[in-house]
Design an enzyme around this catalytic site. Structure first.
Site, PDB file in Angstrom:
ATOM      1  N   GLU A 184      -4.426   7.826  -3.428  1.00  0.00           N
ATOM      2  CA  GLU A 184      -4.963   6.617  -2.799  1.00  0.00           C
ATOM      3  C   GLU A 184      -5.284   5.556  -3.854  1.00  0.00           C
ATOM      4  O   GLU A 184      -5.215   4.359  -3.570  1.00  0.00           O
ATOM      5  CB  GLU A 184      -6.212   6.988  -1.984  1.00  0.00           C
ATOM      6  CG  GLU A 184      -6.711   5.906  -1.060  1.00  0.00           C
ATOM      7  CD  GLU A 184      -5.825   5.670   0.167  1.00  0.00           C
ATOM      8  OE1 GLU A 184      -4.846   6.416   0.355  1.00  0.00           O
ATOM      9  OE2 GLU A 184      -6.110   4.705   0.906  1.00  0.00           O
TER      10      GLU A 184
ATOM     11  N   HIS B 277       1.928   4.369  -2.994  1.00  0.00           N
ATOM     12  CA  HIS B 277       2.095   5.833  -2.916  1.00  0.00           C
ATOM     13  C   HIS B 277       3.479   6.225  -3.434  1.00  0.00           C
ATOM     14  O   HIS B 277       3.628   7.189  -4.194  1.00  0.00           O
ATOM     15  CB  HIS B 277       1.964   6.295  -1.455  1.00  0.00           C
ATOM     16  CG  HIS B 277       0.567   6.260  -0.902  1.00  0.00           C
ATOM     17  ND1 HIS B 277      -0.483   6.937  -1.484  1.00  0.00           N
ATOM     18  CD2 HIS B 277       0.051   5.655   0.198  1.00  0.00           C
ATOM     19  CE1 HIS B 277      -1.594   6.739  -0.763  1.00  0.00           C
ATOM     20  NE2 HIS B 277      -1.293   5.953   0.261  1.00  0.00           N
TER      21      HIS B 277
ATOM     22  N   HIS C 173       0.836  -1.207   0.000  1.00  0.00           N
ATOM     23  CA  HIS C 173       0.000   0.000   0.000  1.00  0.00           C
ATOM     24  C   HIS C 173       0.876   1.265   0.000  1.00  0.00           C
ATOM     25  O   HIS C 173       0.745   2.127  -0.872  1.00  0.00           O
ATOM     26  CB  HIS C 173      -0.908  -0.031   1.243  1.00  0.00           C
ATOM     27  CG  HIS C 173      -1.822   1.150   1.373  1.00  0.00           C
ATOM     28  ND1 HIS C 173      -3.150   1.092   1.042  1.00  0.00           N
ATOM     29  CD2 HIS C 173      -1.586   2.412   1.796  1.00  0.00           C
ATOM     30  CE1 HIS C 173      -3.708   2.283   1.254  1.00  0.00           C
ATOM     31  NE2 HIS C 173      -2.778   3.105   1.721  1.00  0.00           N
ATOM     32  N   GLU C 174       1.787   1.354   0.973  1.00  0.00           N
ATOM     33  CA  GLU C 174       2.651   2.538   1.044  1.00  0.00           C
ATOM     34  C   GLU C 174       3.599   2.571  -0.145  1.00  0.00           C
ATOM     35  O   GLU C 174       3.941   3.646  -0.656  1.00  0.00           O
ATOM     36  CB  GLU C 174       3.425   2.550   2.361  1.00  0.00           C
ATOM     37  CG  GLU C 174       2.553   2.532   3.635  1.00  0.00           C
ATOM     38  CD  GLU C 174       1.523   3.643   3.690  1.00  0.00           C
ATOM     39  OE1 GLU C 174       1.685   4.668   3.001  1.00  0.00           O
ATOM     40  OE2 GLU C 174       0.519   3.472   4.412  1.00  0.00           O
TER      41      GLU C 174
END
Lengths: 510, 510
Positions: free
Chosen positions: A293, A267, A263-264
């Site tokens: 997101e 980004h 997830h990170e």
């Protein structure tokens, strides 16, 4: 191009102040000795103030005026035209808010966040209420600095530039109304997903190795990122090639090291793909929080929880954690990654119920901003919506209305961007699949770069050159549309939970 | 006290910019992914420039004028008076240098440092010469912004506020002329010190544990510091309670983990002891570079290489590295720590020859600034002084004139502060011993806080309130004096090398 050069110089300074602030903040959460906190708060505040002074300065206004005539006639999507257009937008917004109101918001927010922290620990909404009232009043004074069709518009615009409440509302409502029956069908299916392989004993050293391998494989540019531990994971960019990814490692659950890191990493991958020409300008950022997101979600869920990717990852997981994964085949791993279970806490929610968490927050924010809900009634309204959407009883405010920091920070308008991220990811994925016919085979082989390069070419490289609505249209055609997300969720979970009559709108699910 | 409050506000911002810069720099050398370097240089340059703009601003001048009348009649050493006095000094200096000269120095220095790095690798002074010429010319233009008795004065003043070349020169010459015969006697003594226990196999994990224990024991305030690895060790303060210590760990030599860490810990201990009232002001720093170095040296050498401290540390070293220290008694460890051996590289030099390395650099700097030495003659002059002072042949410029970055950085006037640090440490130690009669017993017992508290009360808490000469006088009485340092060195090494007629000026050596 003298004015553009002057503009770049001014914007370079503004960018440097902002990035320095990001580094100080990253350091605060990953490196700083605890007793450094008091002075650090002053340092962060000074950098923010100096950055804002420059962003709203008369000087920047004059240089923008000169640059505007200089770029006249150039293509809409040229770097120079976009820089002038988007900076003008930011400058005009910055000018509308009086310095003393901005200072008061900063001051009050800091107090309110600490009060929230204490109130959450004590699960005591009443103790937090006076702070929430002050922060909400300041949000009202803030939004009144702007002209608007709907009072929620100026708040939303800080996170989704150019988006109107009138556009957002039907999208989130259609999403909600599509998810509620799907969730009901899953509950009624009687199918239980076994995700026990994700829980057990996961040595931290092996978790760290996994996390690094996963990020290297996305692929992130070598020598351009690092991974550190923190309490509330985040990713931040100090430069296009200086990315800071953070995570938690949980000794008895592999999900954090795996999906929180992806997830990170999503980004970070976005930041890492921005065109170098945009560095040290306000364009060197994602198009919006929703777009940002969309990439964390796309990588975490569409890729990271997909059958192809998990088939690729399975042998390595079995190697690193033989006791956990020796008896689980790739299909079992895939099913474990796709477990749906309504829960009270947003940040622990699954792919479906997450959006219902957002839906209820959005509805409450609208009621507050429209004056239809008194703040003291908030816990009751919250609990009623949780019962309605998720079928759960909220035992106390810590597990209910006090769980998130956003309202304490005065960040009304932020929550919807989480669901927007899912909606945009759904649209991008549908387009990517159509244009990358071998995507499943590539992911199964651990070849992530075709997808990464496609996303970089279509989305990342543009940074903040376009409004999010413009970018959706450029990449996917048309406007925001929750249908691809709904189709993807219905197909993936329809298969796993053996639902009847799954309406497969997309060709196949991965 | 309205003007003082305004002054504190302005100075708080200036401090925040400086500390943010320090953090970005610390991060660059300890954390940053390699490809972050290009943007980081821009960020550092912006923070420096904004800080300097504010430090030299008309606004600060006006507030200083108001504050000056406000504090009139208050004691010289009060916080407010000192703040106005020392800030005025900095402001006046900052105003004298035109912005374009300052920018040119920054630009040229960066180019020159990279050229030095390449030239050093190739051991090619000629390749570096044109850069050195430009940097030296800029240093000349810089010093001409000031009035002076000697052209070296303005350069020196940047590191040792208020100090004149006419005061410095006799101190360093007396030191040099005292050390040369001592070194000759040591060479003639025929005594060999066995320091082989310091070399061997030192597992890195045990080295790290040792380093942390040593720093905890100094004692540094808990939760106020961290230790990281880097190439060229340094210590920096982001706040009084946010200290960043760095070191190298060398697998086959324990000296770095031990004495380099104590050295940097000494710098940190100084910062850590500054009065909290001085935080976020220009007084929140050491009195000078010489004073700062006095604390790294005092802790590294007077404490860290002392018989009492090493007697205390010996059991722990034997525990952590049994193969190395099992057969060595505390006395053997002490002797190993005190080995004297002339060498070509300053940063590897021992307690005696270090000052001769500085002496030769100082003499060359004076000759350059006085116009008595052409830069192209520098290698020859360097090599002649190394032969004269250290009795060594310089094989190539990498091991000679190109070894240090200082001249490439235009930092003329910096080198003397290293020896000043030793001189001041000698004076402070002599005073501390007189006032702490149980010091040896305390250090033998590992009780460092009496010494630390004495230093904090006499030196650290004042930060930059006083000029270094004022502080020497307040603590030790009188002026800079190399005699205590010379007496300490002659006594310590006289005993170890069994020299005849050691002139013991201090009561005993530890």
């Amino acid at each position: 191009m003298a004015a553009i050069d002057d503009l770049r110089t001014l914007l370079g300074e503004i960018s440097d102040l902002g990035r320095a602030r990001s580094l100080l903040s990253w350091d605060e959460w990953t490196q700083m000795p605890p007793r450094g906190a008091r002075v650090r708060a002053e340092q962060l505040s000074t950098l923010s103030r100096l950055r804002h002074e420059r962003l709203s300065s008369d000087e920047l206004g004059r240089v923008l005026d000169r640059a505007r005539s200089e770029v006249e006639g150039q293509p809409y999507d040229s770097f120079e035209t976009s820089l002038v257009r988007m900076t003008t937008r930011e400058w005009e917004k910055a000018r509308r808010v009086p310095a003393d109101l901005r200072a008061e918001i900063t001051r009050q927010t800091s107090i309110s966040e600490h009060a929230w922290d204490e109130a959450k620990r004590a699960s005591d909404f009443k103790a937090f209420l006076p702070h929430l009232e002050r922060v909400t009043e300041l949000a009202r004074r803030y939004l009144e600095c702007f002209e608007f069709d709907h009072p929620y518009d100026p708040l939303l615009d800080d996170y989704e530039p150019g988006m109107k409440t009138a556009e957002l509302r039907p999208v989130l409502e259609e999403l909600r109304d599509g998810l509620r029956p799907l969730l009901a069908e899953i509950a009624a299916s009687g199918t239980e997903v076994d995700n026990s392989c994700l829980y057990g004993d996961f040595p931290l050293e092996a978790q760290e190795r996994l996390a690094h391998e996963v990020l290297e494989g996305m692929p992130l540019e070598p020598d351009s990122w690092r991974l550190d531990e923190t309490v509330h994971p985040f990713a931040t960019g100090i430069g296009i090639s200086d990315l800071r990814i953070t995570t938690r490692f949980v000794p008895d659950y592999i999900g954090a090291a795996l999906w929180a890191v992806i997830h990170e990493g999503g980004h970070a991958t976005y930041q890492n793909g921005i065109d170098r020409e945009l560095e040290r300008t306000p364009l060197c950022q994602s198009a919006s929080l929703g777009f940002d997101e969309s990439q964390s979600r796309l990588w975490e869920n569409w890729v990271g929880r997909s059958r192809p990717y998990l088939t690729h990852l399975h042998p390595r997981l079995a190697e690193l954690f033989p006791a956990q994964f020796a008896g689980v085949d790739p299909e079992g791993l895939y099913r474990a990654a796709c477990n749906i279970r309504p829960s009270l806490i947003r940040i622990e929610a699954d792919e479906i119920t997450y959006n219902l968490h957002i839906a209820l927050r959005f509805e409450l924010e609208l009621q507050i901003v429209e004056g239809r809900l008194e703040l003291e009634e908030l816990p009751e309204a919250w609990n009623a919506l949780v019962a309605d959407y998720l079928g759960l009883d909220v035992p106390d405010d810590a597990h209910g209305v006090l769980q998130d920091i956003h309202w304490a920070s005065g960040s009304f308008g932020y929550f919807p961007t989480y669901s927007l991220g899912n909606v945009i990811a759904g649209q991008l994925w549908e387009t990517a699949r159509a244009e990358l016919p071998d995507l499943d085979a590539q992911l199964t082989a651990g070849e992530m770069h075709p997808l990464r390069d496609w996303l970089a070419g279509r989305v990342y490289r543009h940074g903040g050159k376009f409004l999010p609505a413009e970018l959706v249209d450029r990449v996917c055609g048309g406007s925001l549309d929750p249908a691809p997300l709904l189709a993807y969720l219905r197909e993936r979970f329809g298969e796993i939970y053996r639902l009847e009559a799954a309406e497969t709108a997309t060709p196949s699910v991965s």
